[in-house]
Motif scaffolding. Structure first.
Motif, short mmCIF file in Angstrom:
data_model
loop_
_atom_site.label_atom_id
_atom_site.label_comp_id
_atom_site.label_asym_id
_atom_site.label_seq_id
_atom_site.Cartn_x
_atom_site.Cartn_y
_atom_site.Cartn_z
N LYS A 1 4.51 -29.89 -13.96
CA LYS A 1 4.09 -28.66 -14.28
C LYS A 1 3.08 -28.67 -13.82
O LYS A 1 2.07 -29.47 -14.24
CB LYS A 1 4.60 -28.82 -15.33
CG LYS A 1 5.38 -28.52 -16.66
CD LYS A 1 6.12 -27.76 -17.14
CE LYS A 1 5.43 -28.44 -19.11
NZ LYS A 1 6.25 -27.68 -19.89
N ASP B 1 7.37 -21.39 -16.47
CA ASP B 1 6.02 -22.61 -15.57
C ASP B 1 6.56 -22.30 -14.55
O ASP B 1 7.29 -22.68 -13.41
CB ASP B 1 6.36 -23.94 -17.25
CG ASP B 1 5.89 -23.73 -18.25
OD1 ASP B 1 4.71 -22.87 -18.06
OD2 ASP B 1 6.38 -24.69 -19.01
N THR B 2 5.02 -22.65 -13.56
CA THR B 2 4.95 -23.32 -12.69
C THR B 2 5.18 -24.64 -12.09
O THR B 2 4.35 -25.71 -12.88
CB THR B 2 4.18 -22.92 -11.51
OG1 THR B 2 2.91 -22.91 -12.65
CG2 THR B 2 3.55 -21.01 -11.54
#
Length: 105
Positions: free
Chosen positions: A103, A25-26
């Protein structure tokens, strides 16, 4: 008294060994609060922007003396990560603590 965090920031307890805090994830890394719980051996940490499928850039590095503690804060804006957050624990010390991140949705 309850702990207060920036809206949306996730505190994540670590297990004390190498682990993926976020995988694939970013988001934004804000820092960590860690302590060595064994009492007799030092430990090191390297927090990296990577996932199980990628390698990435170092976000944070720290060294803890036996029974020591550290708090790293990555500025009010934090540091962006694009692959995930991995913590690498080195040395023979035992770590406990929290990693703070947000996130992207």
């Amino acid at each position: 008294m309850p702990r207060s965090y920036e809206p949306g920031v996730t505190p994540n307890s670590i297990s004390g060994s190498d682990e993926y805090i976020v995988d694939g994830d970013t988001g934004t890394y804000f820092g960590c609060a860690l302590h060595e719980t064994g009492g007799s051996n030092p430990a090191t940490i390297i927090i990296t922007d990577k996932s199980t499928a990628t390698t990435g850039e170092t976000l944070d590095i720290g060294t803890l003396a036996a029974s020591g503690a550290t708090f790293h804060w990555a500025s009010p804006q934090g540091v962006a990560f694009v692959n995930g957050i991995h913590i690498d624990v080195g040395g023979t010390g035992t770590l406990a603590g929290t990693v703070y991140f947000l996130k992207d949705s």
